[in-house]
Design a protein around this motif. Structure first.
Motif, PDB file in Angstrom:
ATOM      1  N   SER A  89      66.843  71.912  26.563  1.00 23.12           N
ATOM      2  CA  SER A  89      65.690  72.444  25.848  1.00 23.12           C
ATOM      3  C   SER A  89      64.831  73.208  26.854  1.00 23.12           C
ATOM      4  N   GLU A  90      63.972  74.066  26.360  1.00 25.72           N
ATOM      5  CA  GLU A  90      63.070  74.823  27.248  1.00 25.72           C
ATOM      6  C   GLU A  90      62.204  73.872  28.074  1.00 25.72           C
ATOM      7  N   VAL A  91      61.743  72.785  27.436  1.00 28.29           N
ATOM      8  CA  VAL A  91      60.880  71.821  28.134  1.00 28.29           C
ATOM      9  C   VAL A  91      61.643  71.154  29.279  1.00 28.29           C
ATOM     10  N   ALA A  92      62.856  70.687  29.015  1.00 25.38           N
ATOM     11  CA  ALA A  92      63.644  70.012  30.048  1.00 25.38           C
ATOM     12  C   ALA A  92      63.983  70.966  31.179  1.00 25.38           C
ATOM     13  N   ARG A  93      64.382  72.192  30.840  1.00 25.83           N
ATOM     14  CA  ARG A  93      64.706  73.179  31.863  1.00 25.83           C
ATOM     15  C   ARG A  93      63.487  73.450  32.747  1.00 25.83           C
ATOM     16  N   ALA A  94      62.330  73.609  32.127  1.00 23.76           N
ATOM     17  CA  ALA A  94      61.096  73.870  32.883  1.00 23.76           C
ATOM     18  C   ALA A  94      60.764  72.700  33.800  1.00 23.76           C
ATOM     19  N   GLN A  95      60.973  71.470  33.324  1.00 18.71           N
ATOM     20  CA  GLN A  95      60.720  70.293  34.162  1.00 18.71           C
ATOM     21  C   GLN A  95      61.599  70.323  35.406  1.00 18.71           C
ATOM     22  N   LEU A  96      62.869  70.607  35.220  1.00 14.89           N
ATOM     23  CA  LEU A  96      63.794  70.632  36.354  1.00 14.89           C
ATOM     24  C   LEU A  96      63.465  71.770  37.311  1.00 14.89           C
ATOM     25  N   LEU A  97      63.188  72.941  36.769  1.00  8.10           N
ATOM     26  CA  LEU A  97      62.904  74.095  37.614  1.00  8.10           C
ATOM     27  C   LEU A  97      61.563  73.993  38.330  1.00  8.10           C
ATOM     28  N   SER A  98      60.695  73.083  37.855  1.00  7.37           N
ATOM     29  CA  SER A  98      59.398  72.908  38.514  1.00  7.37           C
ATOM     30  C   SER A  98      59.536  72.209  39.863  1.00  7.37           C
ATOM     31  N   ASN A  99      60.675  71.573  40.095  1.00  9.41           N
ATOM     32  CA  ASN A  99      60.919  70.907  41.373  1.00  9.41           C
ATOM     33  C   ASN A  99      61.655  71.886  42.291  1.00  9.41           C
ATOM     34  N   PRO A 100      61.052  72.269  43.406  1.00 15.50           N
ATOM     35  CA  PRO A 100      61.680  73.278  44.281  1.00 15.50           C
ATOM     36  C   PRO A 100      62.979  72.814  44.938  1.00 15.50           C
ATOM     37  N   ARG A 101      63.296  71.522  44.872  1.00  7.94           N
ATOM     38  CA  ARG A 101      64.541  71.024  45.469  1.00  7.94           C
ATOM     39  C   ARG A 101      65.693  70.984  44.466  1.00  7.94           C
ATOM     40  N   ILE A 102      65.432  71.365  43.212  1.00  5.09           N
ATOM     41  CA  ILE A 102      66.472  71.347  42.184  1.00  5.09           C
ATOM     42  C   ILE A 102      66.868  72.777  41.850  1.00  5.09           C
ATOM     43  N   THR A 103      68.182  73.028  41.850  1.00  4.82           N
ATOM     44  CA  THR A 103      68.713  74.342  41.496  1.00  4.82           C
ATOM     45  C   THR A 103      69.670  74.196  40.336  1.00  4.82           C
ATOM     46  N   LEU A 104      69.481  75.000  39.311  1.00  7.68           N
ATOM     47  CA  LEU A 104      70.406  75.087  38.186  1.00  7.68           C
ATOM     48  C   LEU A 104      71.306  76.291  38.429  1.00  7.68           C
ATOM     49  N   HIS A 105      72.593  76.060  38.565  1.00  8.72           N
ATOM     50  CA  HIS A 105      73.536  77.127  38.887  1.00  8.72           C
ATOM     51  C   HIS A 105      74.181  77.729  37.650  1.00  8.72           C
ATOM     52  N   GLY A 106      74.104  77.071  36.506  1.00  7.53           N
ATOM     53  CA  GLY A 106      74.734  77.584  35.300  1.00  7.53           C
ATOM     54  C   GLY A 106      76.215  77.290  35.260  1.00  7.53           C
ATOM     55  N   ALA A 107      76.861  77.841  34.249  1.00 10.74           N
ATOM     56  CA  ALA A 107      78.294  77.632  34.045  1.00 10.74           C
ATOM     57  C   ALA A 107      79.088  78.342  35.138  1.00 10.74           C
ATOM     58  N   VAL A 108      80.193  77.727  35.528  1.00  3.47           N
ATOM     59  CA  VAL A 108      81.096  78.335  36.507  1.00  3.47           C
ATOM     60  C   VAL A 108      82.507  78.310  35.924  1.00  3.47           C
ATOM     61  N   ASP A 109      83.348  79.164  36.442  1.00  8.88           N
ATOM     62  CA  ASP A 109      84.741  79.208  36.010  1.00  8.88           C
ATOM     63  C   ASP A 109      85.421  77.879  36.346  1.00  8.88           C
ATOM     64  N   ALA A 110      86.263  77.408  35.477  1.00  2.82           N
ATOM     65  CA  ALA A 110      86.954  76.124  35.696  1.00  2.82           C
ATOM     66  C   ALA A 110      87.707  76.111  37.025  1.00  2.82           C
ATOM     67  N   ALA A 111      88.263  77.245  37.432  1.00  8.11           N
ATOM     68  CA  ALA A 111      89.005  77.307  38.698  1.00  8.11           C
ATOM     69  C   ALA A 111      88.090  77.118  39.908  1.00  8.11           C
ATOM     70  N   ASP A 112      86.785  77.330  39.726  1.00 10.93           N
ATOM     71  CA  ASP A 112      85.837  77.174  40.836  1.00 10.93           C
ATOM     72  C   ASP A 112      85.257  75.765  40.939  1.00 10.93           C
ATOM     73  N   VAL A 113      85.481  74.932  39.940  1.00  5.60           N
ATOM     74  CA  VAL A 113      84.907  73.581  39.943  1.00  5.60           C
ATOM     75  C   VAL A 113      85.301  72.793  41.189  1.00  5.60           C
ATOM     76  N   PRO A 114      86.568  72.791  41.607  1.00  7.08           N
ATOM     77  CA  PRO A 114      86.914  72.014  42.807  1.00  7.08           C
ATOM     78  C   PRO A 114      86.094  72.394  44.042  1.00  7.08           C
ATOM     79  N   SER A 115      85.834  73.679  44.242  1.00 12.87           N
ATOM     80  CA  SER A 115      85.068  74.087  45.431  1.00 12.87           C
ATOM     81  C   SER A 115      83.620  73.631  45.352  1.00 12.87           C
ATOM     82  N   TRP A 116      83.089  73.504  44.154  1.00 20.75           N
ATOM     83  CA  TRP A 116      81.749  72.932  43.990  1.00 20.75           C
ATOM     84  C   TRP A 116      81.778  71.442  44.296  1.00 20.75           C
ATOM     85  N   LEU A 117      82.755  70.743  43.750  1.00 27.77           N
ATOM     86  CA  LEU A 117      82.827  69.290  43.927  1.00 27.77           C
ATOM     87  C   LEU A 117      82.871  68.890  45.395  1.00 27.77           C
TER      88      LEU A 117
END
Length: 190
Positions: free
Chosen positions: A66-94
């Protein structure tokens, strides 16, 4: 009786993955999965980020917040939302994170899941901390599952220790053999 064939992970892809460059000092703490309040405990994510002042907390996955939840998370400078990634890239994130987390709410919905992320997380050598939901509650790895109350402290301890683990995790070939055995009515080892 119905035979249940659980999920698994592409263990080989995860184990050969090269970590992404996350930049900056760590510890880098990561969640990979759908970002939605029916799964993700937004308050617990915020408490965890606050409990570890030096951390970078990364949330990777499709954003259905929700907009409220997203805003709460983004209000913390140590939290980054990266969005969706390609399934083939998931292992490199993990394998890029110092600690993998699953701060899910515990509800009948999340308890009904057999989350692939549980198997993917455990296929890495990284410490994992999860609430007792989403497939984690049935896995037999000591210290893995903690209550929401103990979650931030457990993540901090895992980040401080930065241990490496070698865990046996089923892959899709194992599950295919199990499925075939169920179809043929023979022992899965055959």
């Amino acid at each position: 009786d119905a035979v249940v064939v659980s999920n698994a992970a592409d263990v080989a892809a995860i184990r050969r993955a090269q970590p992404r460059n996350l930049g900056g000092d760590g510890p880098h703490i990561g969640y990979v999965g759908t970002l939605h309040e029916h799964r993700l405990d937004v308050g617990l994510v915020l408490k965890t980020a606050d409990a570890i002042p030096a951390c970078r907390l990364h949330l990777v996955g499709p954003d259905s917040l929700s907009e409220v939840a997203r805003a709460q998370l983004l209000s913390n400078p140590r939290i980054t939302l990266h969005g969706a990634v390609d399934a083939a890239d998931v292992p490199s994130w993990l394998v890029a994170f110092d600690v993998l987390i699953c701060p899910h709410v515990v509800t009948p919905f999340t308890l009904s899941l057999d989350a692939i992320k549980a198997y993917e997380y455990l296929a890495t050598p990284r410490p994992v901390v999860a609430t007792p939901s989403s497939g984690f509650q049935d896995l037999a790895f000591p210290g893995l599952v903690v209550s929401a109350d103990g979650f931030p402290a457990a993540v901090k301890e895992a980040a401080d220790r930065r241990e490496s683990f070698q865990r046996e995790v089923p892959d899709w070939e194992d599950r295919a053999r199990q499925f075939a055995a169920a179809l043929l009515g023979v022992d899965a080892r055959g």
